[in-house]
Design an enzyme around this catalytic site. Sequence first.
Site, mmCIF file in Angstrom:
data_model
loop_
_atom_site.group_PDB
_atom_site.id
_atom_site.type_symbol
_atom_site.label_atom_id
_atom_site.label_comp_id
_atom_site.label_asym_id
_atom_site.label_seq_id
_atom_site.Cartn_x
_atom_site.Cartn_y
_atom_site.Cartn_z
ATOM 1 N N CYS A 232 -16.349 -9.179 5.948
ATOM 2 C CA CYS A 232 -15.684 -7.925 5.571
ATOM 3 C C CYS A 232 -14.486 -8.239 4.673
ATOM 4 C CB CYS A 232 -15.181 -7.195 6.802
ATOM 5 S SG CYS A 232 -16.456 -6.956 8.034
ATOM 6 N N CYS B 288 0.833 -1.200 0.000
ATOM 7 C CA CYS B 288 0.000 0.000 0.000
ATOM 8 C C CYS B 288 0.877 1.264 0.000
ATOM 9 C CB CYS B 288 -0.916 0.012 1.223
ATOM 10 S SG CYS B 288 -2.009 1.447 1.228
ATOM 11 N N CYS C 266 0.332 4.993 6.844
ATOM 12 C CA CYS C 266 -0.285 4.857 8.177
ATOM 13 C C CYS C 266 0.740 4.191 9.122
ATOM 14 C CB CYS C 266 -1.549 4.023 8.093
ATOM 15 S SG CYS C 266 -2.683 4.602 6.791
ATOM 16 N N CYS D 267 -19.133 2.096 8.696
ATOM 17 C CA CYS D 267 -18.363 1.486 9.787
ATOM 18 C C CYS D 267 -17.149 2.379 9.978
ATOM 19 C CB CYS D 267 -17.944 0.067 9.393
ATOM 20 S SG CYS D 267 -16.810 -0.706 10.557
ATOM 21 N N ARG E 125 -17.579 -2.142 18.131
ATOM 22 C CA ARG E 125 -16.806 -3.375 17.944
ATOM 23 C C ARG E 125 -15.504 -3.357 18.721
ATOM 24 N NH1 ARG E 125 -16.214 -4.116 12.333
ATOM 25 N NH2 ARG E 125 -18.294 -4.981 12.442
ATOM 26 N N CYS F 7 0.573 0.484 10.310
ATOM 27 C CA CYS F 7 0.155 -0.560 9.371
ATOM 28 C C CYS F 7 1.316 -1.340 8.757
ATOM 29 C CB CYS F 7 -0.674 0.059 8.249
ATOM 30 S SG CYS F 7 -1.290 -1.208 7.118
ATOM 31 N N CYS G 205 -19.350 -6.242 3.865
ATOM 32 C CA CYS G 205 -18.623 -5.031 4.262
ATOM 33 C C CYS G 205 -17.320 -4.995 3.466
ATOM 34 C CB CYS G 205 -18.321 -5.080 5.757
ATOM 35 S SG CYS G 205 -17.337 -3.686 6.350
HETATM 36 S S1 SF4 Z 1 -4.117 1.182 6.899
HETATM 37 FE FE1 SF4 Z 1 -2.500 0.128 5.728
HETATM 38 S S2 SF4 Z 1 -3.559 -0.716 3.966
HETATM 39 FE FE2 SF4 Z 1 -4.920 0.847 4.826
HETATM 40 S S3 SF4 Z 1 -4.427 2.747 3.755
HETATM 41 FE FE3 SF4 Z 1 -3.121 2.722 5.594
HETATM 42 S S4 SF4 Z 1 -1.190 1.758 4.897
HETATM 43 FE FE4 SF4 Z 1 -2.761 1.284 3.356
#
Ligand code: SF4
Length: 331
Positions: free
Chosen positions: A114, A70, A74, A205, A277, A77, A145
């Site tokens: 999901c 990705c 984040c 959600c 949740r 993540c 979801c």
């Molecule tokens: S949480 Fe992870 S998968 Fe989702 S947008 Fe952020 S970096 Fe990408």
Amino acid sequence: MDDRIAPAGHELRAADLGIVRTDWTRAEVRALFALPFPDLIFRAQSVHRRHFDPTEVQISTLLSIKTGGCPEDCAYCPQSVHYDTGVKADKLMSVDAVRAEATAAKNAGAGRFCMGAAWREPKDRDLDKVCEMVAGVKALGLETCATLGMLTSEQARRLKAAGLDYYNHNLDTSPEHYGAIITTRTYQDRLDTLDHVRAAGIHVCCGGIVGMGESVEDRVGMIATLASLDPHPESVPINMLVRVAGTPLETSATIDPLDFVRTIAVARICMPKSTVRLSAGREDMREETQALCFLAGANSIFYGPKLLTTPNPDCDRDRALMDKLGLTPMS
Ligand code: SF4
């Protein structure tokens, strides 16, 4: 008889319990976080019983349909390309493989399935395939979801037409703390996607993560923002950070479990009719903490040994805990 259910000065009365409002001020939310623990839990449980059967828990299963690679950053993540976490990037799963996983989830007792993809936003050709998956899962009699990143209004409409019931897009934290967690898209971007989802007629959600180095005031800001969405998100996942090696948050200080329970309780009080949740972080959570979360108004869990790429309690362990607490799957 005095019907106060909070200490003098808080002016909380039984008649106020469980009323849906979208005008919560930060001062009110702050006052909830500051309540003595027994008062907070009593109030949350009272709100919970007004709208839900407290012995029922909604069961969802989450499948990563496209893992890793990705471009977003984040900080929590393991699927971000910015961090070296050992998660390898996979292609989008086939429609048949997703249907097989959904069938297995249904047979294990899940009511909602999901599908998560590690994208900044879906490309239209990928969305064609996701729409097929949604239709296939829906045909099994499961609620559907998806969490696919940012959506345009047209993409949201297409997902709705395919049979999507819920779209997950978390605010993650307070507007003030957000910049310390994500720099590749803005808080407003997230709110815009939520608007598109809502306008398409898909249930929302939306929740956040605690234990990311935020202050109590950030938790106040996160709940106040969620509770100002009109209408409230139908589903509110509250996650405890899973610290993954290689991510910038791998050494974050752990949150006191009772502070996590407080966050659940405040979410329950501020969003009385939403499903709250108890989400990521259960693998390392003691049964007693999870029981307190249910007492504080959590009424949904993810079921299955994996949450995208991080571990989750296996089904046998969850079934045993639910039996021990006298909880049953929400019909
Ligand atoms: S949480 Fe992870 S998968 Fe989702 S947008 Fe952020 S970096 Fe990408």
